[in-house]
Design a protein around this motif. Sequence first.
Motif, PDB file in Angstrom:
ATOM      1  N   PHE A   1     -78.970  -5.496 -65.067  1.00  0.00           N
ATOM      2  CA  PHE A   1     -78.385  -6.155 -66.226  1.00  0.00           C
ATOM      3  C   PHE A   1     -78.925  -7.559 -66.453  1.00  0.00           C
ATOM      4  CE2 PHE A   1     -75.369  -3.032 -64.566  1.00  0.00           C
ATOM      5  CZ  PHE A   1     -75.359  -2.170 -65.647  1.00  0.00           C
ATOM      6  N   LYS A   2     -79.896  -7.952 -65.632  1.00  0.00           N
ATOM      7  CA  LYS A   2     -80.597  -9.216 -65.847  1.00  0.00           C
ATOM      8  C   LYS A   2     -81.934  -8.995 -66.543  1.00  0.00           C
ATOM      9  CE  LYS A   2     -78.521 -11.090 -61.623  1.00  0.00           C
ATOM     10  NZ  LYS A   2     -78.803 -11.601 -60.244  1.00  0.00           N
ATOM     11  N   LEU A   3     -82.254  -7.725 -66.810  1.00  0.00           N
ATOM     12  CA  LEU A   3     -83.546  -7.381 -67.420  1.00  0.00           C
ATOM     13  C   LEU A   3     -83.417  -7.465 -68.936  1.00  0.00           C
ATOM     14  CD1 LEU A   3     -84.335  -4.311 -65.129  1.00  0.00           C
ATOM     15  CD2 LEU A   3     -85.198  -6.652 -64.881  1.00  0.00           C
ATOM     16  N   CYS A   4     -83.523  -8.668 -69.468  1.00  0.00           N
ATOM     17  CA  CYS A   4     -83.218  -8.890 -70.883  1.00  0.00           C
ATOM     18  C   CYS A   4     -84.256  -8.272 -71.815  1.00  0.00           C
ATOM     19  CB  CYS A   4     -83.069 -10.384 -71.161  1.00  0.00           C
ATOM     20  SG  CYS A   4     -84.547 -11.347 -70.749  1.00  0.00           S
ATOM     21  N   HIS A   5     -85.405  -7.832 -71.279  1.00  0.00           N
ATOM     22  CA  HIS A   5     -86.426  -7.199 -72.125  1.00  0.00           C
ATOM     23  C   HIS A   5     -86.357  -5.680 -72.079  1.00  0.00           C
ATOM     24  CE1 HIS A   5     -88.416 -11.040 -72.843  1.00  0.00           C
ATOM     25  NE2 HIS A   5     -88.286 -11.294 -71.540  1.00  0.00           N
ATOM     26  N   LEU A   6     -85.404  -5.131 -71.342  1.00  0.00           N
ATOM     27  CA  LEU A   6     -85.344  -3.684 -71.137  1.00  0.00           C
ATOM     28  C   LEU A   6     -85.103  -2.950 -72.459  1.00  0.00           C
ATOM     29  CD1 LEU A   6     -85.542  -1.935 -68.567  1.00  0.00           C
ATOM     30  CD2 LEU A   6     -83.053  -1.747 -68.615  1.00  0.00           C
ATOM     31  N   LYS A   7     -85.952  -1.930 -72.712  1.00  0.00           N
ATOM     32  CA  LYS A   7     -85.819  -1.118 -73.925  1.00  0.00           C
ATOM     33  C   LYS A   7     -85.386   0.313 -73.615  1.00  0.00           C
ATOM     34  CE  LYS A   7     -89.183  -3.510 -76.853  1.00  0.00           C
ATOM     35  NZ  LYS A   7     -90.364  -3.330 -77.745  1.00  0.00           N
ATOM     36  N   TYR A   8     -85.655   0.760 -72.402  1.00  0.00           N
ATOM     37  CA  TYR A   8     -85.401   2.168 -72.050  1.00  0.00           C
ATOM     38  C   TYR A   8     -84.749   2.193 -70.675  1.00  0.00           C
ATOM     39  CZ  TYR A   8     -86.539   7.072 -70.894  1.00  0.00           C
ATOM     40  OH  TYR A   8     -86.486   8.401 -70.527  1.00  0.00           O
ATOM     41  N   LEU A   9     -83.562   2.793 -70.601  1.00  0.00           N
ATOM     42  CA  LEU A   9     -82.852   2.933 -69.324  1.00  0.00           C
ATOM     43  C   LEU A   9     -82.343   4.360 -69.210  1.00  0.00           C
ATOM     44  CD1 LEU A   9     -81.565   1.846 -66.736  1.00  0.00           C
ATOM     45  CD2 LEU A   9     -79.605   1.100 -68.105  1.00  0.00           C
TER      46      LEU A   9
ATOM     47  N   LEU B   1     -80.474   6.992 -66.554  1.00  0.00           N
ATOM     48  CA  LEU B   1     -79.743   7.292 -65.319  1.00  0.00           C
ATOM     49  C   LEU B   1     -79.326   8.754 -65.331  1.00  0.00           C
ATOM     50  CD1 LEU B   1     -77.680   4.032 -65.483  1.00  0.00           C
ATOM     51  CD2 LEU B   1     -79.294   4.553 -63.678  1.00  0.00           C
ATOM     52  N   ARG B   2     -80.081   9.562 -66.043  1.00  0.00           N
ATOM     53  CA  ARG B   2     -79.750  10.981 -66.206  1.00  0.00           C
ATOM     54  C   ARG B   2     -79.619  11.674 -64.844  1.00  0.00           C
ATOM     55  NH1 ARG B   2     -82.286  15.319 -70.419  1.00  0.00           N
ATOM     56  NH2 ARG B   2     -81.719  13.615 -71.807  1.00  0.00           N
ATOM     57  N   ASP B   3     -78.587  12.506 -64.748  1.00  0.00           N
ATOM     58  CA  ASP B   3     -78.353  13.327 -63.554  1.00  0.00           C
ATOM     59  C   ASP B   3     -78.135  12.497 -62.286  1.00  0.00           C
ATOM     60  OD1 ASP B   3     -78.588  15.681 -65.037  1.00  0.00           O
ATOM     61  OD2 ASP B   3     -80.759  15.717 -64.798  1.00  0.00           O
ATOM     62  N   THR B   4     -77.613  11.291 -62.444  1.00  0.00           N
ATOM     63  CA  THR B   4     -77.193  10.510 -61.284  1.00  0.00           C
ATOM     64  C   THR B   4     -75.681  10.641 -61.132  1.00  0.00           C
ATOM     65  OG1 THR B   4     -76.792   8.475 -62.521  1.00  0.00           O
ATOM     66  CG2 THR B   4     -79.033   8.853 -61.734  1.00  0.00           C
ATOM     67  N   GLN B   5     -75.128  10.020 -60.101  1.00  0.00           N
ATOM     68  CA  GLN B   5     -73.686  10.062 -59.866  1.00  0.00           C
ATOM     69  C   GLN B   5     -72.984   8.803 -60.354  1.00  0.00           C
ATOM     70  OE1 GLN B   5     -73.078  10.992 -55.711  1.00  0.00           O
ATOM     71  NE2 GLN B   5     -74.577  12.652 -55.770  1.00  0.00           N
ATOM     72  N   VAL B   6     -73.658   8.037 -61.181  1.00  0.00           N
ATOM     73  CA  VAL B   6     -73.062   6.825 -61.748  1.00  0.00           C
ATOM     74  C   VAL B   6     -71.831   7.207 -62.562  1.00  0.00           C
ATOM     75  CG1 VAL B   6     -73.431   4.950 -63.395  1.00  0.00           C
ATOM     76  CG2 VAL B   6     -75.228   5.560 -61.766  1.00  0.00           C
ATOM     77  N   ASN B   7     -70.697   6.500 -62.341  1.00  0.00           N
ATOM     78  CA  ASN B   7     -69.455   6.856 -63.043  1.00  0.00           C
ATOM     79  C   ASN B   7     -68.879   5.726 -63.873  1.00  0.00           C
ATOM     80  OD1 ASN B   7     -68.425   5.195 -61.056  1.00  0.00           O
ATOM     81  ND2 ASN B   7     -67.690   6.898 -59.798  1.00  0.00           N
ATOM     82  N   VAL B   8     -69.517   4.543 -63.842  1.00  0.00           N
ATOM     83  CA  VAL B   8     -69.007   3.413 -64.614  1.00  0.00           C
ATOM     84  C   VAL B   8     -70.178   2.644 -65.219  1.00  0.00           C
ATOM     85  CG1 VAL B   8     -67.804   1.192 -64.519  1.00  0.00           C
ATOM     86  CG2 VAL B   8     -66.917   3.135 -63.230  1.00  0.00           C
ATOM     87  N   ILE B   9     -70.043   2.286 -66.486  1.00  0.00           N
ATOM     88  CA  ILE B   9     -70.964   1.353 -67.123  1.00  0.00           C
ATOM     89  C   ILE B   9     -70.236   0.017 -67.239  1.00  0.00           C
ATOM     90  CG2 ILE B   9     -72.218   0.770 -69.228  1.00  0.00           C
ATOM     91  CD1 ILE B   9     -73.543   2.984 -67.741  1.00  0.00           C
ATOM     92  N   PRO B  10     -70.694  -1.019 -66.555  1.00  0.00           N
ATOM     93  CA  PRO B  10     -69.975  -2.304 -66.569  1.00  0.00           C
ATOM     94  C   PRO B  10     -70.144  -3.039 -67.899  1.00  0.00           C
ATOM     95  CG  PRO B  10     -71.987  -2.490 -65.293  1.00  0.00           C
ATOM     96  CD  PRO B  10     -71.870  -1.049 -65.664  1.00  0.00           C
ATOM     97  N   LYS B  11     -69.322  -4.053 -68.091  1.00  0.00           N
ATOM     98  CA  LYS B  11     -69.375  -4.845 -69.319  1.00  0.00           C
ATOM     99  C   LYS B  11     -70.709  -5.556 -69.481  1.00  0.00           C
ATOM    100  CE  LYS B  11     -64.386  -5.702 -69.501  1.00  0.00           C
ATOM    101  NZ  LYS B  11     -63.318  -6.744 -69.542  1.00  0.00           N
ATOM    102  N   SER B  12     -71.397  -5.791 -68.375  1.00  0.00           N
ATOM    103  CA  SER B  12     -72.672  -6.508 -68.444  1.00  0.00           C
ATOM    104  C   SER B  12     -73.757  -5.703 -69.150  1.00  0.00           C
ATOM    105  CB  SER B  12     -73.137  -6.892 -67.036  1.00  0.00           C
ATOM    106  OG  SER B  12     -73.056  -5.807 -66.141  1.00  0.00           O
ATOM    107  N   ILE B  13     -73.473  -4.459 -69.550  1.00  0.00           N
ATOM    108  CA  ILE B  13     -74.428  -3.687 -70.345  1.00  0.00           C
ATOM    109  C   ILE B  13     -74.765  -4.440 -71.627  1.00  0.00           C
ATOM    110  CG2 ILE B  13     -72.648  -2.384 -71.592  1.00  0.00           C
ATOM    111  CD1 ILE B  13     -76.008  -0.925 -70.434  1.00  0.00           C
ATOM    112  N   GLY B  14     -73.836  -5.278 -72.081  1.00  0.00           N
ATOM    113  CA  GLY B  14     -74.054  -6.057 -73.297  1.00  0.00           C
ATOM    114  C   GLY B  14     -75.177  -7.063 -73.185  1.00  0.00           C
ATOM    115  N   ASN B  15     -75.642  -7.343 -71.957  1.00  0.00           N
ATOM    116  CA  ASN B  15     -76.760  -8.281 -71.765  1.00  0.00           C
ATOM    117  C   ASN B  15     -78.089  -7.692 -72.204  1.00  0.00           C
ATOM    118  OD1 ASN B  15     -74.879  -9.976 -70.575  1.00  0.00           O
ATOM    119  ND2 ASN B  15     -75.454  -9.438 -68.478  1.00  0.00           N
TER     120      ASN B  15
END
Length: 896
Positions: free
Chosen positions: A567-575, A577-591
């Motif tokens: 969430f510090k990667l301010c230039h990120l265009k493509y993310l 996480l398909r088929d992972t076990q991630v269960n929460v997207i934090p508020k910092s996604i807004g960064n």
Amino acid sequence: MAESAVSLLFDQLSVWLQEEQKLLAGFKEEAELIHGEIGQMKAFLRVADAKEESDPQLKEWVKYMLRFAHHDTHGFKGYLKKFCASLKNLKAKHQIASEVKAIKSRLENAFKRQQTFRDIYPIINQGSSSSPEWYDGRGDALLLEEVDVVGIEKPKQQLLTWLSSIDSGLKVISVVGMAGLGKTTLVKKVFDDTSVKMNFEHHAWITVSESFKVENLLQDVIKRLLEDAKQPPPQGLEARKADGMREFIYNFLQNKNYIIVLDDIWTPNAWEAIRYAFPRSTTHGRGHAACSESNGHVYKLEPLPEEKSRELFYGKAFPRNSCPPYLEEISESILCRCEGLPLAIVVIGSLLATKNNKIEEWEMFCRSVGSELEGDRLKRISNLLSLSFYDLPNYLKACFLYLSIVPEDELIDKARVSRLWIAEGFVEAKQGKTMEEIAEGYMNELLNRCLIQIAETTHDGRPRKFHIHDLLREYIISKAREHNIVAIDSHGETQWPDSVQRLALDGFINRTQQIYKGKYIRSLLFFSPANSEWGPILHEVLRSGCKMLKVLELRGAPVDKIPDEVFKLCHLKYLSLRDTQVNVIPKSIGNLGKLETLDLKGCWITELPIEILKLQRLRNLLLYSYGTVNGYYEGIQGFKAPYEMGRLLCLQKLCYLDLADARGDRIEIVREIGKLTQLQRLGITKLRREDGRELCSSLSNLTNLRALTIVSFEEVEYIDLEYPLSPSTFPFLRTLELLGRLERIPQWIGSLNALTRLSFKWSRLREDPLEYIQGLPNLLTLGLEFDGYEGLELNFKTLHKLYLSKLRGLRWVKVENGSMPLLHDLAVWDCKSVEMLVGVEHLKNLKYVEFSDMAEEFVERLINEKREEGDEWRLAHVPLVVFNNWVNGEWKIRQS
């Protein structure tokens, strides 16, 4: 490739100079000077790029420019952005000025080197080549004897048949296929055939060079025709204009039969330059440029089948003896790498024949095919592959080399790669087209050039997944490394260069591997990261200072939490996480304000924070999973949307929006959907009956939709869509899936002229739906599944694919004689009441029939019929008939 990198720098600087005019007030003149000089460099490199393979010195110059561009894409722009926030600080201003001067100095040095090459190679500026000719090996095919060519008889006979059926008018026959398949060899055998020599008055074989000139090409045609007619060339031929030469050819061939082979036409420019010189009769072209003129006479040369490949390989590798038993396994492995490519089989087989059947040398070769392609022994193969690569337009070269990131055993997914290309900046914007449409055009160009092959298609025949030949993949891996497009590590052995910008890690990762600590990385892709060392490596790479990361692919990673560093990667265009076990997207996604693709398909996430609305550039939001029970589809799990979802105005794909327990007023969320006017794919789950009117109102605004899926709140809940929608509402809608009870089929479905696929699940329709949809002009696939229809009988008329599943009351399926002449796939699943398929013998184009989990009596009856009737069996004309049964938790398959 250097021109591509410099183009990226040039374009980024253009945007930055526009956006930050005030910021650059103190040194705007220097910045614009750099911008202008890079523009000149871009033009120079466009020509140099195409000629680097033929000149080692020029190749080194292009490599130098690659290093320059890769450094300064981040150097100039990166330093400016770094100090943007603290520009008022005088020290920061001095630092920026210092960096600009340093870059300006490096640019001046680059131009000195460029001027040296302008002096040594003045012809570069003219756009033509005077450097030594690069031997491409295509002419070798003209020297082959027919006895050396395996499997040529069938394609040769087809071409001779087409030639013999020509009556009048210009006829164009195109032979297409990837480099090394033997197109030139095949056409030469046809050209030299006795019947062709007898039936045509004039014959000419013209090799179209990569950098042809129209005048030279027309001169070649004239000289070859006159040489065949034993006539001298006309006086002053070289001085004639192109139009005069076209007129000469036209008059010479008027009212005559002739055959002209144009080997190798790839670009439309070459064909357009000469097509109007030919009257009547026939011409032949190798390549796709002439395909539009071929009127169905396009022969796609396929790789050799397994037996023919083995015959050819053994004949070359063991010319005097048979294959010894201890080399059989490794021979099969090498043959598999050749994938039926005749040139590869001949060259590799001949090379291995020199190794005196020593197994250690065979094994060493098998392990190092990629590096062998870079050496002299396989030069014929690499030269032909290079021809295909260097013939690509510049904007396609980086896209093609980027395909090397896909692991050897994976297919190339069109949608996924297109989104990656866009994020990487490889796709050039064009007015009137979306970036996705442009990327799809790029993929089609690679397909048309036979650099990729279709592996899977959509229901309506559009390409979905591609395959790339194994040797071609080895070649582009080498080229991608050479041009610093991407570094690929599949064994934990590669030492990554300090300048690497894109890093793809495939499979097992050696913990002792050098961890990349460079600051220029912009893409990080993990493939199959299932070993225990994956987590520490990810964290170490993310902490190493790769602040410019644009692409992060973590598909299938064994992770249940997104690292904070992401969430510090301010230039990120493509993310992803398909088929992972991630269960929460934090508020910092807004960064991640520049994010364009967020792929969470198959994750455990069911809710997104309201901060997702800050992602104003988001184009693709994929968050859903499919449930199955006993191998059957059970339902779709979507996500709960935050209020004001309509603020994400750039969204093109939104799957799947869960309306149950939505935050705020559910009706308001349905209204928000209507604001997303750029949507091309929309999926909605947990729709209630009372929401139907508002949903239809919102849908009326979504005129760009290509695919729409609507799922009811629960299986017994009605979907109420019986509200008028204009016939022009969905002009492009190709796929419509309705999962829920329907009292009747909504009338507006009958006006969906672009619809190719229609699916009803849980609908419990009582009237034959075919009466309502038979007028749809482009409908190819119909699915009636999970009690989608409750009647006893279905009478079909026209389709390509038909799927019937869990229709418990259905007893008879009738096919009228002459109906559905193009049907090629028929699947019937768990329709245990079905007693009879009437008229299925009329479906002459059936290629595949599948019966799964049917009544045992029905299956036994069909099998007994086959046993008793043999070739008269009603399904005897179908190449593959499959019976599946669910036994002890798995499918048991029988083929007939």
